[in-house]
Scaffold this motif. Structure first.
Motif, PDB file in Angstrom:
ATOM      1  N   LYS A 240       0.763  -1.301  -0.020  1.00  0.00           N
ATOM      2  CA  LYS A 240       0.160  -0.005   0.128  1.00  0.00           C
ATOM      3  C   LYS A 240       0.739   1.358   0.078  1.00  0.00           C
ATOM      4  CE  LYS A 240      -4.355  -1.453   2.188  1.00  0.00           C
ATOM      5  NZ  LYS A 240      -5.255  -1.264   3.306  1.00  0.00           N
ATOM      6  N   ILE A 242       3.201   4.477   1.656  1.00  0.00           N
ATOM      7  CA  ILE A 242       2.871   5.587   2.806  1.00  0.00           C
ATOM      8  C   ILE A 242       2.553   6.797   2.061  1.00  0.00           C
ATOM      9  CG2 ILE A 242       4.215   4.270   4.485  1.00  0.00           C
ATOM     10  CD1 ILE A 242       6.724   6.132   3.824  1.00  0.00           C
ATOM     11  N   SER A 243       2.084   7.578   3.110  1.00  0.00           N
ATOM     12  CA  SER A 243       1.742   8.937   2.238  1.00  0.00           C
ATOM     13  C   SER A 243       2.962   9.613   1.405  1.00  0.00           C
ATOM     14  CB  SER A 243       1.508   9.891   3.379  1.00  0.00           C
ATOM     15  OG  SER A 243       1.100  11.308   2.896  1.00  0.00           O
ATOM     16  N   PRO A 244       2.459  10.160   0.173  1.00  0.00           N
ATOM     17  CA  PRO A 244       3.569  10.726  -0.511  1.00  0.00           C
ATOM     18  C   PRO A 244       3.729  12.069  -0.235  1.00  0.00           C
ATOM     19  CG  PRO A 244       1.280  10.838  -1.488  1.00  0.00           C
ATOM     20  CD  PRO A 244       1.270  10.142  -0.165  1.00  0.00           C
ATOM     21  N   ASN A 257       0.954   6.515  -3.338  1.00  0.00           N
ATOM     22  CA  ASN A 257       1.681   6.464  -2.174  1.00  0.00           C
ATOM     23  C   ASN A 257       3.120   6.097  -2.415  1.00  0.00           C
ATOM     24  OD1 ASN A 257      -0.468   7.072  -0.282  1.00  0.00           O
ATOM     25  ND2 ASN A 257      -0.848   4.978   0.060  1.00  0.00           N
ATOM     26  N   HIS A 258       4.039   6.660  -1.358  1.00  0.00           N
ATOM     27  CA  HIS A 258       5.609   6.372  -1.781  1.00  0.00           C
ATOM     28  C   HIS A 258       5.738   4.865  -1.310  1.00  0.00           C
ATOM     29  CE1 HIS A 258       9.820   6.940  -2.104  1.00  0.00           C
ATOM     30  NE2 HIS A 258       9.855   6.410  -0.798  1.00  0.00           N
ATOM     31  N   THR A 260       4.598   2.393  -2.841  1.00  0.00           N
ATOM     32  CA  THR A 260       3.323   1.367  -3.307  1.00  0.00           C
ATOM     33  C   THR A 260       3.909   0.590  -4.637  1.00  0.00           C
ATOM     34  OG1 THR A 260       0.938   1.393  -3.482  1.00  0.00           O
ATOM     35  CG2 THR A 260       2.333   2.797  -4.917  1.00  0.00           C
TER      36      THR A 260
END
Length: 321
Positions: A240, A242-244, A257-258, A260
């Motif tokens: 999944k 993490i927040s980009p 997302n970073h 992913t």
């Protein structure tokens, strides 16, 4: 007298045949409804023993697909294997809640003893995702596999006796695959399964050629699991990501997302990317162009990454009417 003898002999032979058929009729035997306490006891490690706990249901296609492999393991497992099957019940009819399920298994000579659990599994303290298999090893290590992937099937077959070892394809042929597992309904259209394969992407490689060529209009289904340590985050992340927000400049797809999992369809002759897709843990999409399918971690600076993602790729073609 002569006629009576013939009738008596015929009746005796017929009765014997019925007895033989009855003796070999495949049956599924429910032991009892499992409790949370019993379930927890299954996960206590024992010396020189591997415990395999398979949780299945009698209604979903993935559950039907996995049962032959569980049954084959049950019939050919090694001495140090303890197999427990838990069946979640769901009403099929007022007379017999498992009528369809039992008939399906009987047709394939599937004979399993199982515990049952009624209602929602989560309400009983049990996991709410099926099909699922736990592997409890003697050193207390626990491994869990969810879904109906070839990886799941192959892992089960690792524990059969050497003289009974079969490949996934051989077991599939032995039991006869459920035709419904080859169908997929998407966007109001039906597709037939054409290709199914496993893949593995090392974090330090950044991307892989999957070896799958897709044509325009075909359906691609990708599942992923595993963890990768992204060097610029210093933490393991799932497919999944993490927040980009902080890492946009490192992303192939800035909005995703970073770290992913992403997919791309590539025209290798022109070295041009024809289509990008965000996959995460799973994704299904229609190929807008024809080309080779690639998978990548959404991280341009991948050389300092570690760990891996793995999963399955399924390619579906439009069903013929």
């Amino acid at each position: 007298m002569h006629i009576f003898s013939i009738r008596k002999t015929t009746f005796t032979v017929f009765s014997t045949i019925l007895l033989i058929l009855y003796s070999f009729t495949p049956t599924l035997s429910a032991q009892e409804e499992i409790t949370q306490v019993q379930f927890q006891k299954l996960f206590k490690a024992e010396a020189n023993k591997t415990k395999i706990i398979h949780i299945n249901g009698g209604w979903c296609i993935p559950c039907f697909v996995m049962l032959p492999y569980v049954d084959y393991l049950n019939k050919h497992k090694t001495e140090n294997i303890e197999l427990t099957v838990i069946l979640t019940t769901r009403a099929r009819s007022k007379r017999d809640p498992n009528k369809t399920f039992i008939a399906w298994c009987a047709k394939r000579n599937i004979t399993l003893n199982f515990y049952t659990v009624s209602g929602k599994m989560g309400e009983n303290g049990l996991p709410d995702t099926i099909p699922m298999t736990y592997f409890m090893f003697s050193d207390s290590n626990l491994h869990r596999i969810v879904g109906w992937t070839d990886y799941h099937k192959e892992f089960l077959l690792k524990y059969v006796k050497k003289d009974a070892t079969k490949t996934v394809e051989e077991v599939k042929h032995l039991y006869g695959e459920d035709k419904r597992s080859k169908k997929l309904l998407f966007g109001g259209n039906t597709y037939d399964l054409s290709t199914s394969k496993l893949w593995k992407l090392e974090g330090s490689n950044g991307a892989i050629r999957t070896g799958v060529y897709v044509n325009k209009g075909e359906l691609v289904n990708i599942t992923a699991r595993g963890k990768i340590l992204c060097g610029n985050t210093s933490e393991y992340i799932t497919p999944k990501g993490i927040s980009p927000d902080v890492f946009k400049k490192y992303n192939h797809i800035e909005s995703a997302n970073h770290g992913t999992l992403i997919a791309g369809i590539l025209d290798e002759s022109k070295e041009s990317l024809l289509q990008k897709e965000i996959v995460g843990k799973k994704a299904t999409f229609i190929a807008q162009k024809s080309g080779k399918l690639y998978l990548a971690v959404n991280d341009k600076v991948y050389q300092d990454n570690a760990g891996f993602f793995e999963g399955t790729i399924k390619r579906y073609v439009p069903a013929k009417e």
